[in-house]
Structure formats: structure tokens, C-alpha cells
Scaffold this active site. Structure first.
Site, PDB file in Angstrom:
ATOM      1  N   ARG A  82       5.560  -1.014  -5.582  1.00  0.00           N
ATOM      2  CA  ARG A  82       5.431  -2.452  -5.295  1.00  0.00           C
ATOM      3  C   ARG A  82       6.803  -3.094  -5.174  1.00  0.00           C
ATOM      4  NH1 ARG A  82       1.533  -4.372  -9.985  1.00  0.00           N
ATOM      5  NH2 ARG A  82       2.703  -2.713 -11.022  1.00  0.00           N
ATOM      6  N   LYS A 117      -3.200  14.199 -21.793  1.00  0.00           N
ATOM      7  CA  LYS A 117      -4.451  13.506 -22.116  1.00  0.00           C
ATOM      8  C   LYS A 117      -5.627  14.140 -21.381  1.00  0.00           C
ATOM      9  CE  LYS A 117      -2.671   9.343 -21.449  1.00  0.00           C
ATOM     10  NZ  LYS A 117      -1.240   9.640 -21.614  1.00  0.00           N
ATOM     11  N   TYR A 167      -7.640  10.470 -15.588  1.00  0.00           N
ATOM     12  CA  TYR A 167      -7.022  11.646 -14.991  1.00  0.00           C
ATOM     13  C   TYR A 167      -8.036  12.441 -14.169  1.00  0.00           C
ATOM     14  CZ  TYR A 167      -2.750  11.284 -17.873  1.00  0.00           C
ATOM     15  OH  TYR A 167      -1.575  10.885 -18.442  1.00  0.00           O
ATOM     16  N   ILE A 195       7.388  12.821 -21.505  1.00  0.00           N
ATOM     17  CA  ILE A 195       8.514  12.921 -20.576  1.00  0.00           C
ATOM     18  C   ILE A 195       9.779  12.364 -21.226  1.00  0.00           C
ATOM     19  CG2 ILE A 195       9.422  12.254 -18.331  1.00  0.00           C
ATOM     20  CD1 ILE A 195       7.053  14.051 -18.058  1.00  0.00           C
ATOM     21  N   LEU A 205       6.461   2.492 -18.662  1.00  0.00           N
ATOM     22  CA  LEU A 205       5.426   2.201 -19.649  1.00  0.00           C
ATOM     23  C   LEU A 205       5.421   3.170 -20.818  1.00  0.00           C
ATOM     24  CD1 LEU A 205       2.343   1.360 -17.395  1.00  0.00           C
ATOM     25  CD2 LEU A 205       3.573  -0.214 -18.891  1.00  0.00           C
ATOM     26  N   MET A 206       5.860   4.399 -20.604  1.00  0.00           N
ATOM     27  CA  MET A 206       5.779   5.428 -21.635  1.00  0.00           C
ATOM     28  C   MET A 206       7.103   6.177 -21.672  1.00  0.00           C
ATOM     29  SD  MET A 206       1.882   6.860 -21.111  1.00  0.00           S
ATOM     30  CE  MET A 206       2.244   7.665 -19.548  1.00  0.00           C
TER      31      MET A 206
END
Length: 355
Positions: free
Chosen positions: A34, A113, A146, A172, A180-181
């Protein structure tokens, strides 16, 4: 034949490392987001909204990728919304590319996950898998975005005739601002705050994580696996775990992380200490530190994601990932996990993101 990559999420922790990897090896590389970044030399930015088919059609009108790498997702309040939104993004993108008939391979990045369950039911005691987790393990009997993303890739592959690969990393470790993670950056910021304030560098997680075996995925390593799987015959239509290839115990690694920052480590003391709670009031402190040390990012939320680090380090089980499948298929990249953290810390300091 020219290899033309379209990286979805090129501004993220995986996508940005993948962009560097592909560009360095001669790929023409487009990065879709975006708000695409423009600081990767050689990356062609593409601004588009994956939830807006018209936006995708316009942005991709003159782009005919041979390989698509899906490294992006959006977090929502419920798993039902995660499925609707993230499945829809994959479907919209592949539908926009379908008329071009240019796509040869699609790679989708998901994660562990797949085995541990989604955010709504993450690693709960009643559904804990045996470790190490292996690609042939069946899907859990729970809704999981997922699985929805995978199913969209499978359906489009059947329709359009391209091959696919699925990549399932553990946590990661790599540089990305606004991710975000991001455990590595979160721990670096937390350690910097502890050094500034004299707080103990307190282990925030569970006894099982502290004492058990674990692994992580260097962003540079998954980038190399994605590039390998894009063209390797043995990787066609396969799912692969991806970690650094070593195991460690947090009880061993935690003091080493503390030593890098010159602070004392405090280990598991019988209770879980939420990192999100510990850092809840630190935004003003970080703004002051950014001004004092001339840091490049004063917004704590763009560097640290303690809620996600709490999920990872608070799990009631050790988490180990089997890498046999991709090793047998020909992928042999290895990275010492201790050095993944140290390399990241050094890069964050060099880029003036931590003092």
C-alpha cells in the site's frame, strides 16, 4: 528467460530481505505494498491495495511477473476476519494476474501457526503438536487463515497452471520498521530501555520456553529459501519448513543477548512477566531516548511488538522445527541463531534505531 519477481509485502521483514536477494542475483524485481518503500536499490515500487481489485488491475496493468512471492498479511480482531481478509487478498491478487498468463510459480509465506493454531487458540494445552514439527503433519481441526491462504493458491494454480511452494518459518529475526511481528527488534528496544533505566533484563516467558529447545528463522535465510524454491525442480508444489538449522535453549541465549548490551540478565523466576505490560508505559521514555541519542525512529510502536514476543516466549511447550525435507531437496543454507540476533543488533545500532 528473464525472471520477473513480484514481491507482495516488499516493505516487510521478509519481503525486503527477499528483494535484496533477488536483485543481487539478477532478477527484475517489483515490490507491491500500500505504501511501498523506495530505499532498496533496484526495486521497482508498486502501490496497490490488495483488498481493491480495481487498484490491483490498474497497478499491475504493465507488469507481467513470472514469479510471485506472497509475504504479506493483515491482522484482524478475529480469526474469521483474518480468513476473510487474508484469503481475499491472495484471491484478488492472483485473479488480477490470471489473464496475463505470465506466472510460472507462486510462493506463499505462512508460519508455524500452521501447526500451533491461530491467534484465537494459539498453542493451547489441548492441541499441542509433537515436536519437532514436520511438514506432513495434518491441519488442525480449527479455523486458520494460513489454511485459507494456501487453499487460494492451490485453486489458482489449478486454474492457471503455475507451480507453488509454501514456506513455514518460525520467529523471523531481521530488520523492519513498522513490522507487526518483530521479536529481534523488540528485544533490542527492551534491552536498550533496561540499560537506560537500570531495570533488569527480565525473561518474560514460560518455564517451558526457558528450559526447552527452540529455533528461529533469520530473514536472510528465508529469503534464500524463497529464491531457491522459485526455480528448483524439487521444490515444485511442496511445503517447506524454514529455520536457521540449529537449536538453542533460551536459558543459554538470554544471558548472551544481555551481554551484547552490557546489562545483567534475569532468568525465569517461577512466573511469566508480560513484556507487553512491562513496556506499556515506555513510549514517552523512548521519545526522550530518541531525542537524546539522535535516533531515527521515536515511535516505540514502529520498532517493538511485545504482544507477539509474549505469544512466542510464553508458549507452554518447546518449539522445534524439522528441516529434513528441504535439506533432502537441495537447500543447505545454515545460520547460527546467536549471530542472527547479534547481526541484527549491530544493524539497528548502525542505522540509529537503538542507542
Amino acid at each position: 528467460m528473464e525472471k520477473i519477481a513480484l514481491i507482495v509485502g516488499a516493505s516487510g521483514i521478509i519481503g525486503s530481505n527477499l528483494a535484496h536477494e533477488l536483485i543481487a542475483t539478477g532478477w527484475t524485481t517489483y515490490g507491491l505494498a500500500r505504501r511501498p518503500q523506495t530505499d532498496v536499490a533496484g526495486l521497482h515500487p508498486v502501490a496497490a491495495d490488495l483488498l481493491d481489485p480495481a487498484s490491483l488491475d490498474a497497478a499491475l496493468a504493465d507488469i507481467n511477473p513470472t514469479h510471485v512471492f506472497l509475504t504479506s498479511w493483515l491482522r484482524n480482531d478475529t480469526e474469521a476476519e483474518n480468513i476473510r481478509v487474508n484469503g481475499g487478498m491472495v484471491r484478488n491478487l492472483l485473479a488480477a494476474l490470471s489473464p496475463k498468463k505470465s506466472v510460472q510459480h507462486v510462493a506463499l509465506v505462512t508460519g508455524l501457526k500452521h501447526y500451533l493454531g491461530p491467534f484465537d487458540s494459539y498453542a493451547r494445552a489441548g492441541a499441542l503438536p509433537p515436536t519437532p514439527v514436520r511438514e506432513e503433519m495434518p491441519r488442525l481441526d480449527v479455523a486458520n487463515f494460513y489454511y485459507a491462504q494456501e487453499d487460494e493458491v492451490y485453486a489458482a494454480a489449478e486454474r492457471d497452471g503455475f507451480t507453488w511452494s509454501i514456506h513455514r518459518p518460525h520467529t523471523i529475526i531481521g530488520k523492519a520498521v513498522g513490522n507487526l511481528m518483530n521479536m529481534g527488534s523488540t528485544l533490542a528496544v527492551y534491552a536498550s530501555i533496561c540499560k537506560e533505566t537500570g531495570r533488569p533484563f527480565q525473561w518474560p516467558g514460560s518455564q517451558a520456553q526457558w528450559e526447552g529447545l527452540s529455533d528461529v528463522t533469520d530473514a536472510r535465510v528465508i529469503a534464500k529459501q524463497l529464491a531457491w524454491a522459485a526455480t528448483a525442480e524439487a521444490a515444485r508444489n511442496e511445503a517447506f519448513n524454514i529455520t536457521n538449522g540449529d537449536y538453542f535453549r533460551w536459558s543459554w541465549l538470554w544471558p548472551r543477548l544481555a551481554a551484547w548490551f552490557g546489562i545483567e540478565a534475569a532468568g525465569f523466576d517461577g512466573t511469566v512477566h508480560s513484556l507487553e505490560e512491562a513496556m506499556a508505559g515506555d513510549a514517552p521514555l523512548w521519545r526522550d531516548m530518541a531525542a537524546r541519542y539522535n535516533l531515527a525512529e521515536a515511535d516505540l510502536d514502529r520498532l517493538a511488538s511485545p504482544w507477539h514476543t509474549d505469544l512466542d516466549l510464553g508458549r507452554p511447550i518447546e518449539v522445534m522445527t524439522d528441516m529434513s525435507k528441504s535439506r533432502q531437496a537441495g537447500f543447505h543454507v545454515y545460520q547460527r541463531s546467536e549471530e542472527s540476533f547479534f547481526d541484527l543488533f549491530a544493524q539497528l545500532r548502525s542505522d540509529r534505531l537503538i542507542p
